[in-house]
Write an enzyme that holds these catalytic residues in place. Structure first.
Site, PDB file in Angstrom:
ATOM      1  N   LEU A  77       7.025   1.658 -11.433  1.00 54.15           N
ATOM      2  CA  LEU A  77       7.823   1.154 -10.318  1.00 54.15           C
ATOM      3  C   LEU A  77       7.896   2.242  -9.258  1.00 54.15           C
ATOM      4  O   LEU A  77       7.528   3.389  -9.518  1.00 54.15           O
ATOM      5  CB  LEU A  77       9.224   0.770 -10.800  1.00 54.15           C
ATOM      6  CG  LEU A  77       9.288  -0.382 -11.800  1.00 54.15           C
ATOM      7  CD1 LEU A  77      10.694  -0.535 -12.346  1.00 54.15           C
ATOM      8  CD2 LEU A  77       8.820  -1.687 -11.156  1.00 54.15           C
ATOM      9  N   SER A  78       8.409   1.899  -8.072  1.00 62.08           N
ATOM     10  CA  SER A  78       8.453   2.916  -7.027  1.00 62.08           C
ATOM     11  C   SER A  78       9.302   4.109  -7.450  1.00 62.08           C
ATOM     12  O   SER A  78       9.011   5.241  -7.063  1.00 62.08           O
ATOM     13  CB  SER A  78       8.972   2.321  -5.710  1.00 62.08           C
ATOM     14  OG  SER A  78      10.257   1.788  -5.873  1.00 62.08           O
ATOM     15  N   GLU A  79      10.350   3.867  -8.252  1.00 62.87           N
ATOM     16  CA  GLU A  79      11.159   4.980  -8.757  1.00 62.87           C
ATOM     17  C   GLU A  79      11.647   4.697 -10.175  1.00 62.87           C
ATOM     18  O   GLU A  79      11.984   3.552 -10.514  1.00 62.87           O
ATOM     19  CB  GLU A  79      12.406   5.216  -7.882  1.00 62.87           C
ATOM     20  CG  GLU A  79      12.126   5.536  -6.433  1.00 62.87           C
ATOM     21  CD  GLU A  79      11.569   6.920  -6.188  1.00 62.87           C
ATOM     22  OE1 GLU A  79      11.580   7.739  -7.137  1.00 62.87           O
ATOM     23  OE2 GLU A  79      11.129   7.178  -5.057  1.00 62.87           O
ATOM     24  N   THR A  80      11.697   5.750 -10.971  1.00 61.12           N
ATOM     25  CA  THR A  80      12.385   5.734 -12.258  1.00 61.12           C
ATOM     26  C   THR A  80      13.452   6.815 -12.209  1.00 61.12           C
ATOM     27  O   THR A  80      13.161   7.964 -11.867  1.00 61.12           O
ATOM     28  CB  THR A  80      11.416   5.991 -13.425  1.00 61.12           C
ATOM     29  OG1 THR A  80      10.462   4.929 -13.480  1.00 61.12           O
ATOM     30  CG2 THR A  80      12.160   6.060 -14.749  1.00 61.12           C
TER      31      THR A  80
ATOM     32  N   CYS B 210      16.509   9.444  -3.570  1.00 60.06           N
ATOM     33  CA  CYS B 210      16.148   8.031  -3.655  1.00 60.06           C
ATOM     34  C   CYS B 210      17.431   7.212  -3.658  1.00 60.06           C
ATOM     35  O   CYS B 210      18.227   7.286  -4.596  1.00 60.06           O
ATOM     36  CB  CYS B 210      15.327   7.725  -4.904  1.00 60.06           C
ATOM     37  SG  CYS B 210      14.908   5.971  -5.003  1.00 60.06           S
TER      38      CYS B 210
END
Length: 285
Positions: free
Chosen positions: A44-47, A79
């Protein structure tokens, strides 16, 4: 190794919209390289990784935690959507008893507080400055467009405002070759590209003060669906342009997301959004 893991859609009141982020709860410290391996696996774009600051801390009782964010390619200093997702997991799934949570991060202490219409993030506000960036015409080619690029130097985000003659539909359908972005800008000066457009009167639909899209192939994210850190830049820019402290924004990705913005007297910004936890389970390795 078994880790509790969740996926939450951020900056949306409904599942399967907004920006999904994976959230891991760390009872103990991970080996350093495991953060990146897990983020790459989640893709995903961020974890986000929430960790206890003290051995006696409790995810349901404590009000302060460590927080780190990883794209599939690298760790990032800020983020917003994964912070919102982390707060949603703690508030909605873990049933944390506090109304406000503090996260210790690479960008300092960030706070998330529960509100009637979602979760409010207290984020840094990043000023933008005019930037002499000659490559900008090669980044996004639009006939007749004369760019006046701005740069938020602290977070390496380049902001390009489209002409007011364009509308939301144009921004939504604009094709951006992110592979070309990597070839044109390879100096390391830019880590993210913001395209933004002044809002339109709402008519029968809800009006927004401004629209945006965000691209970050330099950190492994071709297009980010809804980006809190980009709005820490956009809030500064559009507040100056519109003379407003309270704004309502929409990010025009395919999934889309809404953000409520309120500039604070202390030079920071409150960004409000909804979140929906759509998956929970156990990561084993």
């Amino acid at each position: 190794m078994k880790l509790p893991i969740f996926i939450a859609d951020a900056f949306t009141a409904r599942a399967f919209r907004g920006n999904p982020a994976a959230v891991c709860l760390l009872e103990n410290e991970l080996e350093e390289d495991m953060h990146q391996k897990i983020a790459r696996e989640m893709n995903l774009s961020e974890t986000a990784f929430i960790r206890k600051l003290h051995p006696t801390d409790n995810f349901a009782q404590s009000s302060c935690f460590g927080l780190r964010w990883f794209t599939p390619a690298s760790e990032v200093p800020l983020c917003g959507h994964a912070t919102l997702a982390s707060a949603a997991v703690l508030f909605y799934k873990i049933k944390n008893v506090n109304s406000t949570l503090t996260f210790v991060t690479l960008s300092g202490e960030l706070r998330a507080r529960q509100a009637e219409d979602g979760i409010v993030l207290d984020l840094p506000l990043y000023p933008v400055y005019p930037q002499d960036f000659h490559e900008v015409e090669d980044l996004i080619k639009l006939e007749g467009e004369e760019w006046a690029p701005s740069m938020a130097m602290l977070v390496q985000k380049l902001l390009l405002r489209l002409s007011d003659t364009y509308n939301r539909s144009f921004l939504e359908n604009l094709k951006v070759n992110t592979e070309n972005l990597l070839q044109v800008e390879n100096t390391g000066k830019v880590k993210g590209l913001i395209l933004t457009l002044k809002g339109e009167p709402g008519g029968q639909s809800r009006s927004f003060d401004f629209y945006s899209r965000y691209f970050a192939p330099w950190v492994g994210v071709a297009e980010d669906p809804v980006t809190g850190s980009a709005h820490a830049v956009l809030s500064s820019y559009w507040s100056q342009q519109l003379g407003k402290k309270e704004m309502h924004a929409f990010q025009c990705s395919q999934r889309g997301g809404e953000l409520g913005i309120s500039l604070r007297p202390d030079g920071r910004v409150d960004i409000r959004g909804g979140a929906a936890v759509v998956l929970e389970g156990t990561l084993t390795a």
